[in-house]
Design a protein around this motif. Sequence first.
Motif, short mmCIF file in Angstrom:
data_model
loop_
_atom_site.label_atom_id
_atom_site.label_comp_id
_atom_site.label_asym_id
_atom_site.label_seq_id
_atom_site.Cartn_x
_atom_site.Cartn_y
_atom_site.Cartn_z
N MET A 146 1.29 -1.08 0.06
CA MET A 146 0.29 0.02 -0.12
C MET A 146 0.71 0.88 -0.13
O MET A 146 1.78 1.18 1.06
N LYS A 147 0.71 2.03 -0.34
CA LYS A 147 1.60 2.71 -1.11
C LYS A 147 0.61 4.41 -0.80
O LYS A 147 -0.78 4.59 -1.39
N PHE A 148 1.24 5.73 -0.45
CA PHE A 148 0.55 6.73 -0.11
C PHE A 148 1.65 7.80 -0.46
O PHE A 148 2.60 7.50 -0.41
N GLY A 149 1.32 8.68 -1.39
CA GLY A 149 2.29 9.44 -2.40
C GLY A 149 1.70 11.54 -2.82
O GLY A 149 1.06 10.98 -2.57
N ARG A 150 2.70 11.90 -3.32
CA ARG A 150 1.92 13.58 -4.05
C ARG A 150 3.56 13.01 -4.93
O ARG A 150 4.56 12.79 -5.31
N GLU A 151 2.45 13.95 -5.88
CA GLU A 151 3.09 13.81 -7.27
C GLU A 151 3.32 15.31 -7.57
O GLU A 151 3.14 16.03 -6.94
N PHE A 152 5.01 15.75 -8.72
CA PHE A 152 5.19 17.28 -8.86
C PHE A 152 4.98 17.34 -9.82
O PHE A 152 6.22 17.46 -10.41
N LEU A 191 7.33 11.75 -4.97
CA LEU A 191 7.44 11.05 -3.27
C LEU A 191 6.64 10.45 -2.92
O LEU A 191 4.96 10.32 -2.78
N VAL A 192 6.78 9.05 -3.22
CA VAL A 192 6.62 8.02 -2.07
C VAL A 192 6.21 7.07 -0.45
O VAL A 192 7.65 7.32 -0.79
N GLY A 193 5.27 6.76 -0.24
CA GLY A 193 5.87 5.73 1.49
C GLY A 193 4.50 4.84 1.28
O GLY A 193 3.68 4.92 0.57
N GLU A 223 8.84 -5.13 5.18
CA GLU A 223 9.24 -3.73 5.48
C GLU A 223 8.12 -2.55 4.76
O GLU A 223 7.20 -1.95 4.24
N ALA A 224 9.14 -1.66 5.00
CA ALA A 224 8.53 0.01 5.46
C ALA A 224 9.24 0.39 4.05
O ALA A 224 10.77 0.05 4.00
N PHE A 225 8.64 1.59 3.17
CA PHE A 225 9.53 2.18 2.38
C PHE A 225 9.19 3.49 1.73
O PHE A 225 8.85 3.81 2.14
N THR A 226 9.70 3.99 1.02
CA THR A 226 10.29 5.37 0.41
C THR A 226 10.92 5.15 -0.56
O THR A 226 11.98 4.84 -1.41
N HIS A 227 10.92 6.57 -1.69
CA HIS A 227 10.68 6.21 -3.07
C HIS A 227 10.42 8.00 -3.83
O HIS A 227 10.01 8.39 -3.68
N ALA A 228 11.45 8.68 -3.73
CA ALA A 228 11.55 9.67 -4.82
C ALA A 228 12.08 9.80 -5.89
O ALA A 228 13.37 9.40 -6.45
N THR A 229 11.10 10.44 -6.78
CA THR A 229 12.08 10.32 -8.31
C THR A 229 11.90 12.08 -8.87
O THR A 229 10.86 12.55 -8.37
N ILE A 230 12.75 12.56 -9.11
CA ILE A 230 12.90 13.12 -9.85
C ILE A 230 13.48 13.14 -11.58
O ILE A 230 14.31 12.40 -12.12
N ASP A 231 12.22 13.25 -12.29
CA ASP A 231 12.93 12.66 -14.41
C ASP A 231 12.18 13.36 -15.22
O ASP A 231 10.70 13.86 -14.66
N THR A 232 13.11 14.44 -15.97
CA THR A 232 12.82 15.86 -16.68
C THR A 232 13.35 15.05 -17.88
O THR A 232 14.05 15.81 -18.71
#
Length: 207
Positions: free
Chosen positions: A53-59, A65-67, A94-103
């Motif tokens: 189960m993921k919760f996140g925010r798009e930029f 940014l996802v956790g 496990e708990a996890f977090t993921h961050a991505t910047i893609d241009t």
Amino acid sequence: ESPRLFGEFYQPLGTGSPYFVAPEFQFSRQDMMLRADNKITAEYQRVENYGAMKFGREFGSYGELVGGLRLGHGNLIRHIGDPELPEYGYQIGEAFTHATIDTLDNPDFPTDGVLAAVTYSAASTGLGDCADYNQIMGAVAWPFTWGADTLTLRNTFGWTSGGNPPPQSGYTLGGFFNLSGFEPNSLYASSFDIGQLMYYHRFAKAG
């Protein structure tokens, strides 16, 4: 071979909201090679099934940014090798977090932009995992273009720390653009860092 079945349900939290929830599942199988004196002595299959189960925010269109939490089950199955080599099942928690910047302007042959992605995961016996350990994995790509020529700097890395990480937590390496001189999944490591320098030339413009 590394077949995988993956599914995700992406649900924004309201019309136009940058926040979202995304339950997902995955069934995967991956070959893993054991080596001794630089020779492959056994082959295992790592079979994993999990839900998350993921919760996140798009930029905007360039990052997120996802956790979340991931729970599941896995098996290490001896496919080739000494019958006395062990086989066993294990739990994933496990708990996890993921961050991505893609241009990047193109995911395959970029000429402009930047990619930076990092994932941190914390396996915990408190969540049902078989061990307590932490992992960080990421990738960076940065193309430089002049005229029809492009030079891309790329780095991928993985790092494991804490406690006594079990064998199934390792990274598999080998294959095209992943230490290309070795067979796919023929190398195993608890940590790695690979730098790449790629050059390509455009002979004609599309259209």
